[in-house]
Design a protein around this motif. Structure first.
Motif, mmCIF file in Angstrom:
data_model
loop_
_atom_site.group_PDB
_atom_site.id
_atom_site.type_symbol
_atom_site.label_atom_id
_atom_site.label_comp_id
_atom_site.label_asym_id
_atom_site.label_seq_id
_atom_site.Cartn_x
_atom_site.Cartn_y
_atom_site.Cartn_z
ATOM 1 N N ALA A 217 62.770 -21.379 48.873
ATOM 2 C CA ALA A 217 62.353 -20.326 47.942
ATOM 3 C C ALA A 217 61.288 -20.836 46.967
ATOM 4 O O ALA A 217 60.321 -20.128 46.652
ATOM 5 C CB ALA A 217 63.572 -19.800 47.180
ATOM 6 N N MET A 218 61.465 -22.051 46.487
ATOM 7 C CA MET A 218 60.476 -22.629 45.574
ATOM 8 C C MET A 218 59.113 -22.739 46.257
ATOM 9 O O MET A 218 58.083 -22.353 45.691
ATOM 10 C CB MET A 218 60.934 -24.014 45.111
ATOM 11 C CG MET A 218 62.110 -24.008 44.170
ATOM 12 S SD MET A 218 62.674 -25.719 43.831
ATOM 13 C CE MET A 218 64.175 -25.405 42.909
ATOM 14 N N VAL A 219 59.111 -23.287 47.472
ATOM 15 C CA VAL A 219 57.845 -23.501 48.187
ATOM 16 C C VAL A 219 57.136 -22.177 48.429
ATOM 17 O O VAL A 219 55.910 -22.052 48.233
ATOM 18 C CB VAL A 219 58.099 -24.246 49.509
ATOM 19 C CG1 VAL A 219 56.852 -24.247 50.383
ATOM 20 C CG2 VAL A 219 58.562 -25.672 49.239
ATOM 21 N N GLN A 220 57.867 -21.166 48.833
ATOM 22 C CA GLN A 220 57.244 -19.864 49.070
ATOM 23 C C GLN A 220 56.697 -19.266 47.777
ATOM 24 O O GLN A 220 55.579 -18.742 47.741
ATOM 25 C CB GLN A 220 58.253 -18.914 49.703
ATOM 26 C CG GLN A 220 58.619 -19.277 51.135
ATOM 27 C CD GLN A 220 59.638 -18.333 51.729
ATOM 28 O OE1 GLN A 220 60.555 -17.875 51.039
ATOM 29 N NE2 GLN A 220 59.479 -18.030 53.005
ATOM 30 N N GLN A 242 54.970 -32.079 51.941
ATOM 31 C CA GLN A 242 56.144 -32.756 52.482
ATOM 32 C C GLN A 242 57.409 -32.026 52.021
ATOM 33 O O GLN A 242 57.492 -31.589 50.878
ATOM 34 C CB GLN A 242 56.242 -34.201 51.972
ATOM 35 C CG GLN A 242 55.134 -35.113 52.421
ATOM 36 C CD GLN A 242 55.368 -36.531 51.930
ATOM 37 O OE1 GLN A 242 56.281 -37.227 52.391
ATOM 38 N NE2 GLN A 242 54.556 -36.975 50.996
ATOM 39 N N ILE A 243 58.380 -31.923 52.930
ATOM 40 C CA ILE A 243 59.733 -31.472 52.593
ATOM 41 C C ILE A 243 60.691 -32.414 53.320
ATOM 42 O O ILE A 243 60.578 -32.601 54.535
ATOM 43 C CB ILE A 243 59.998 -30.026 53.027
ATOM 44 C CG1 ILE A 243 59.027 -29.058 52.345
ATOM 45 C CG2 ILE A 243 61.443 -29.631 52.715
ATOM 46 C CD1 ILE A 243 59.168 -27.625 52.812
ATOM 47 N N PHE A 258 60.557 -32.246 47.774
ATOM 48 C CA PHE A 258 59.276 -31.854 48.344
ATOM 49 C C PHE A 258 58.171 -32.282 47.400
ATOM 50 O O PHE A 258 58.412 -32.582 46.221
ATOM 51 C CB PHE A 258 59.221 -30.350 48.625
ATOM 52 C CG PHE A 258 59.202 -29.462 47.411
ATOM 53 C CD1 PHE A 258 58.005 -29.030 46.843
ATOM 54 C CD2 PHE A 258 60.391 -29.020 46.838
ATOM 55 C CE1 PHE A 258 57.987 -28.200 45.745
ATOM 56 C CE2 PHE A 258 60.387 -28.185 45.731
ATOM 57 C CZ PHE A 258 59.174 -27.771 45.175
ATOM 58 N N CYS A 259 56.950 -32.346 47.926
ATOM 59 C CA CYS A 259 55.824 -32.694 47.080
ATOM 60 C C CYS A 259 54.634 -31.807 47.415
ATOM 61 O O CYS A 259 54.562 -31.200 48.494
ATOM 62 C CB CYS A 259 55.463 -34.166 47.158
ATOM 63 S SG CYS A 259 54.743 -34.683 48.708
ATOM 64 N N ALA A 260 53.718 -31.734 46.464
ATOM 65 C CA ALA A 260 52.565 -30.854 46.594
ATOM 66 C C ALA A 260 51.340 -31.500 45.983
ATOM 67 O O ALA A 260 51.441 -32.308 45.046
ATOM 68 C CB ALA A 260 52.838 -29.514 45.917
ATOM 69 N N THR A 261 50.171 -31.141 46.498
ATOM 70 C CA THR A 261 48.896 -31.495 45.877
ATOM 71 C C THR A 261 48.331 -30.243 45.233
ATOM 72 O O THR A 261 48.332 -29.170 45.846
ATOM 73 C CB THR A 261 47.918 -32.112 46.899
ATOM 74 O OG1 THR A 261 46.736 -32.534 46.232
ATOM 75 C CG2 THR A 261 47.543 -31.151 48.007
ATOM 76 N N ARG A 275 51.764 -25.390 34.246
ATOM 77 C CA ARG A 275 52.782 -24.587 33.559
ATOM 78 C C ARG A 275 53.535 -23.706 34.538
ATOM 79 O O ARG A 275 54.774 -23.673 34.532
ATOM 80 C CB ARG A 275 52.111 -23.738 32.482
ATOM 81 C CG ARG A 275 53.054 -22.731 31.807
ATOM 82 C CD ARG A 275 52.351 -21.973 30.697
ATOM 83 N NE ARG A 275 51.169 -21.262 31.173
ATOM 84 C CZ ARG A 275 51.196 -20.090 31.797
ATOM 85 N NH1 ARG A 275 52.356 -19.485 32.048
ATOM 86 N NH2 ARG A 275 50.069 -19.503 32.161
ATOM 87 N N ARG A 276 52.825 -22.985 35.409
ATOM 88 C CA ARG A 276 53.479 -22.082 36.347
ATOM 89 C C ARG A 276 54.297 -22.849 37.381
ATOM 90 O O ARG A 276 55.360 -22.377 37.821
ATOM 91 C CB ARG A 276 52.435 -21.209 37.043
ATOM 92 C CG ARG A 276 51.833 -20.149 36.152
ATOM 93 C CD ARG A 276 52.890 -19.144 35.669
ATOM 94 N NE ARG A 276 53.401 -18.347 36.774
ATOM 95 C CZ ARG A 276 54.687 -18.028 36.921
ATOM 96 N NH1 ARG A 276 55.599 -18.449 36.046
ATOM 97 N NH2 ARG A 276 55.069 -17.295 37.952
ATOM 98 N N PHE A 277 53.836 -24.025 37.783
ATOM 99 C CA PHE A 277 54.606 -24.840 38.722
ATOM 100 C C PHE A 277 55.978 -25.137 38.128
ATOM 101 O O PHE A 277 57.011 -24.932 38.783
ATOM 102 C CB PHE A 277 53.858 -26.133 39.031
ATOM 103 C CG PHE A 277 54.406 -26.896 40.205
ATOM 104 C CD1 PHE A 277 53.785 -26.825 41.433
ATOM 105 C CD2 PHE A 277 55.540 -27.692 40.081
ATOM 106 C CE1 PHE A 277 54.277 -27.536 42.530
ATOM 107 C CE2 PHE A 277 56.051 -28.394 41.157
ATOM 108 C CZ PHE A 277 55.417 -28.318 42.397
#
Length: 391
Positions: A217-220, A242-243, A258-261, A275-277
């Motif tokens: 849900a977070m990723v989406q 990555q998840i 998980f991680c994000a760029t 902030r939104r992240f």
């Protein structure tokens, strides 16, 4: 192409320097052998000052032009990065890396060779006023060596007034220069999120607090930042790359991550993305009853050319490569570059220089095109002569 005649005569030397460096790649700040090779060449050329150990293994060399011995005239900085990547090489070249798991897959070996070629020419001719500061920088790929050099005071210590750099660009037409008069490359931040719930048997999810559905849900929902919080006039990227969670088909795991760029061009957009992240992750953690810990790493800022210096560098590129081979509306890209720290500290510009067809940057089959080195060295040299003509 009107490559400087003297530099054209260095073509075989530059090729030799570059291929030597390619055989012995070094990573991040650990570029001591590379630095020693550079220093040996600079001593042969007769540069006036050599300063070692900057940002661990970086080198700054000073070439005096006319009037410099009296302390007169400006100082222009020219930068080349010199670190490699943790990639196993697949080129099959005679000069391929001798160090398993390390290779020059981004052409920094070529950048060093071009700046050395310019240094040799400038030492021989000295047809400029003031001084040149040659900045050989480690840790562009990982560690932010450009930031460390700035923090260690190279701009003030050596009196640098403006600074320039170039990067090879495979699959851009050979010898063509691309840049902008403003934002060129994006900032880059990295977020890692650990989500902790309550594990148990997959047959009894009601007895568990499932981190998997929370992560999904977070990723989406993170993708809605771009579609619902970002102006259509701005550009940004939020990519979850990555998840990691789980160990078996019948076990609900205790945790996962998980991680994000995250990339953009404007400081206010960068703040909004962060902030939104955090808000989206925190909201979904509350909704799913899990605990979420966010490690948000503030990385390289956007690379933003200064207009006057970009226009000037474009004129120099046109002189060297021809006016039809220069594009100052080359477009922005979401990659990042720690030359950004130098451009925050001093006015300057960064350009891409086409090296023709070939494997892309950071690919295991990439190899710098040695034929383009005299062009890049001529660009560096003419920047100096045009920016600081003798009285």
């Amino acid at each position: 192409m009107p490559v400087l005649n003297a530099i054209a005569g260095y073509a075989d030397e530059m090729k030799g320097w570059r291929q030597h460096l390619h055989r012995y790649p070094e990573l991040a700040f650990d570029c001591h052998e590379t630095a020693a090779f550079i220093v040996a060449r600079l001593r042969e050329f007769g540069v006036d000052e050599i300063h070692e150990g900057i940002a661990t293994s970086g080198v700054v060399a000073i070439i005096n032009g006319q009037g410099a011995e009296q302390g007169n005239g400006p100082v222009i900085g020219l930068r080349a990065d010199m670190d490699a990547l943790p990639i196993t090489e697949l080129t099959g070249a005679d000069h391929a890396s001798t160090r398993p798991g390390k290779m020059h897959a981004c052409g920094h070996d070529g950048h060093v060779a071009m700046l050395l070629g310019a240094a040799k020419y400038l030492c021989e001719t000295r047809r400029f006023a003031g001084k040149v500061a040659l900045l050989f920088q480690p840790a562009e790929e990982d560690g932010g060596g450009g930031q460390v050099m700035v923090q260690e005071g190279v701009m003030d210590r050596f009196g640098i007034g403006q600074v320039f750099g170039i990067h090879n660009a495979p699959n851009v037409p050979f010898g063509h220069f691309q840049g902008t008069t403003g934002e060129l490359m994006a900032s880059v931040d990295t977020a890692t999120v650990k989500v902790t719930g309550k594990g148990g048997h997959g047959a009894n999810p009601h007895e568990c607090v499932d981190p998997v559905v929370a992560i999904v849900a977070m990723v989406q929902s993170l993708q809605t930042i771009l579609s619902r919080n970002l102006s259509a006039h701005d550009e940004a990227v939020v990519s979850v790359t990555q998840i990691h969670t789980g160990s078996a088909s019948n076990i609900i795991p205790e945790d996962g991550w998980f991680c994000a760029t995250i990339r953009c061009f404007k400081p206010d957009v960068r703040e909004m993305l962060k902030r939104r992240f955090h808000e989206i992750v925190a909201g979904h953690a509350a909704a799913f009853g899990v605990r979420a810990e966010v490690d948000y790493d503030w990385g390289y800022p956007a690379t933003v050319n200064h207009e006057a210096q970009a226009l000037f560098a474009g004129d120099v590129a046109a002189e060297v490569a021809g006016p039809d081979a220069v594009n100052l509306n080359g477009g922005r890209e979401m990659g990042s570059e720690d030359f950004s720290y130098m451009l925050e500290a001093r006015p300057g510009a960064y350009f891409f220089m086409g090296s023709g067809p070939g494997a892309g940057l950071h690919h295991a089959a990439f190899d710098f095109n040695d034929e383009v080195a005299p062009l890049g060295a001529s660009f560096f040299a003419r920047l100096v002569e045009r920016a600081q003509p003798p009285a």
